[in-house]
Write a protein that holds these residues in place. Structure first.
Motif, short mmCIF file in Angstrom:
data_model
loop_
_atom_site.label_atom_id
_atom_site.label_comp_id
_atom_site.label_asym_id
_atom_site.label_seq_id
_atom_site.Cartn_x
_atom_site.Cartn_y
_atom_site.Cartn_z
N HIS A 126 -4.36 4.59 -1.12
CA HIS A 126 -4.61 6.02 -0.93
C HIS A 126 -5.77 6.47 -1.81
CE1 HIS A 126 -0.72 6.57 1.17
NE2 HIS A 126 -0.28 5.65 0.32
N THR A 127 -6.42 7.56 -1.40
CA THR A 127 -7.50 8.17 -2.18
C THR A 127 -7.31 9.67 -2.22
OG1 THR A 127 -8.97 8.56 -0.31
CG2 THR A 127 -9.08 6.38 -1.33
N ASP A 128 -8.21 10.33 -2.96
CA ASP A 128 -8.24 11.80 -2.91
C ASP A 128 -9.13 12.23 -1.75
OD1 ASP A 128 -10.88 11.50 -3.70
OD2 ASP A 128 -10.43 11.87 -5.81
N ARG A 160 3.05 -13.07 2.75
CA ARG A 160 4.05 -12.02 2.63
C ARG A 160 3.41 -10.64 2.48
NH1 ARG A 160 8.07 -13.24 -2.19
NH2 ARG A 160 8.82 -11.21 -1.48
N ILE A 161 2.16 -10.58 2.11
CA ILE A 161 1.52 -9.32 1.74
C ILE A 161 0.89 -8.64 2.96
CG2 ILE A 161 -0.23 -8.26 0.28
CD1 ILE A 161 0.15 -10.57 -1.67
N GLN A 162 1.19 -7.37 3.09
CA GLN A 162 0.62 -6.56 4.16
C GLN A 162 -0.11 -5.37 3.54
OE1 GLN A 162 3.50 -5.12 6.96
NE2 GLN A 162 2.01 -3.89 8.10
N VAL A 163 -1.38 -5.21 3.87
CA VAL A 163 -2.21 -4.13 3.32
C VAL A 163 -2.44 -3.07 4.40
CG1 VAL A 163 -4.52 -3.54 2.50
CG2 VAL A 163 -3.34 -5.54 1.57
N ILE A 164 -2.23 -1.81 4.02
CA ILE A 164 -2.47 -0.69 4.93
C ILE A 164 -3.34 0.33 4.19
CG2 ILE A 164 -1.42 1.11 6.36
CD1 ILE A 164 1.15 -0.52 6.35
N ALA A 165 -4.45 0.72 4.77
CA ALA A 165 -5.35 1.70 4.17
C ALA A 165 -5.12 3.07 4.81
CB ALA A 165 -6.79 1.26 4.35
N PHE A 166 -4.80 4.07 3.98
CA PHE A 166 -4.55 5.42 4.48
C PHE A 166 -5.66 6.40 4.15
CE2 PHE A 166 -0.18 3.82 4.63
CZ PHE A 166 0.28 4.35 5.82
N GLY A 167 -6.55 6.02 3.26
CA GLY A 167 -7.59 6.97 2.87
C GLY A 167 -6.98 8.18 2.21
N GLU A 168 -7.39 9.37 2.65
CA GLU A 168 -6.91 10.62 2.05
C GLU A 168 -5.77 11.26 2.85
OE1 GLU A 168 -9.65 14.11 3.44
OE2 GLU A 168 -10.94 12.39 2.99
N ARG A 188 -6.49 12.63 -9.33
CA ARG A 188 -6.23 11.34 -10.01
C ARG A 188 -4.90 10.75 -9.53
NH1 ARG A 188 -8.44 14.07 -14.49
NH2 ARG A 188 -6.35 14.62 -15.23
N ALA A 189 -3.90 11.60 -9.32
CA ALA A 189 -2.60 11.12 -8.84
C ALA A 189 -2.70 10.56 -7.43
CB ALA A 189 -1.56 12.24 -8.89
N ASN A 190 -3.63 11.08 -6.63
CA ASN A 190 -3.77 10.62 -5.25
C ASN A 190 -4.48 9.27 -5.15
OD1 ASN A 190 -2.44 12.86 -4.22
ND2 ASN A 190 -4.35 14.06 -4.08
N ARG A 191 -5.20 8.90 -6.16
CA ARG A 191 -5.88 7.60 -6.15
C ARG A 191 -4.87 6.55 -6.63
NH1 ARG A 191 -10.18 11.17 -8.03
NH2 ARG A 191 -9.79 10.66 -10.22
N ARG A 192 -4.24 5.91 -5.66
CA ARG A 192 -3.07 5.08 -6.00
C ARG A 192 -2.83 4.04 -4.92
NH1 ARG A 192 -1.61 9.20 -2.81
NH2 ARG A 192 0.32 9.02 -1.59
#
Length: 216
Positions: A126-128, A160-168, A188-192
């Protein structure tokens, strides 16, 4: 005088026999459960009291337990409890580098029981809201990929690892204040990266594609 002596002797013998018979009757009629009281003196010189023979004291052995011994032995056995899924947040306040705080969070993942299970490890980046959508999507993926690489280096199977990108798309905190100015703590909390280790929902669920970490 000679005639009276035999009679007197017979009378004495009769009296002795009657006395013996009375003693035998007292012994025979006495109850084992209810002994005759015996007069005893009190230590302070008061009136004597009747003391029966001592009643049996309660047994010193412990009273019987309502729990069975064979059931109590279960306490010493290891009881299998189901493993709980794991869900936590890995902070990325600046960029895509894993800082000391993120290291501590990931160390707890390595020690977790959930990781011992054959469950998928889902990493959601996740990002801001600063930047354009495509840049935020790439940044969120980079953060999730950094976590995946860290886990693989410590023995976690890459499959086993699955990556998902959600952006903002899914902010944890507001990116802006009510007046429209930037909410820096919220950004800052959203960058996680949200990490989740849990049983798969469906075996038919497609895996998210990831670029090769070797850079090829």
């Amino acid at each position: 005088m000679k005639n009276r002596f035999p009679i007197f002797r017979i009378a004495l013998l009769g009296a002795a026999a009657v006395s013996l018979t009375a003693c035998e009757m007292r012994r025979d009629g006495a109850s084992e459960d209810d002994p005759e009281p015996v007069a005893t003196e009190t230590p302070d010189g008061g009136e004597p009291t009747s003391a029966a023979s001592p009643t049996p004291s309660e047994s010193a052995s412990p009273s019987a337990s309502i729990f069975r011994d064979d059931l109590e032995e279960i306490d010493g056995l290891e009881v299998d409890t189901p493993t709980e899924p794991l869900a936590l947040t890995i902070p990325f306040p600046d960029g895509a580098d894993i800082n000391a705080r993120a290291e501590r969070v990931l160390a707890s993942v390595i020690r977790s029981d959930a990781l011992e299970e054959d469950w998928p490890v889902i990493l959601e980046g996740h990002t801001d809201s600063s930047g354009n959508d495509q840049a935020n999507l790439r940044a969120s993926r980079s953060r999730a990929e950094a976590v995946a690489a860290w886990l693989v280096e410590r023995g976690v199977d890459d499959d086993r690892i699955q990556v998902i990108a959600f952006g903002e798309q899914n902010p944890a905190e507001p990116n802006a204040l009510p007046d429209g100015s930037p909410n820096e703590p919220g950004r800052r909390a959203n960058r996680r990266v949200e990490l989740r280790i849990a049983p798969p929902v469906s075996t038919d669920e497609p895996r998210a594609e990831r670029p090769n970490r070797s850079g090829n």
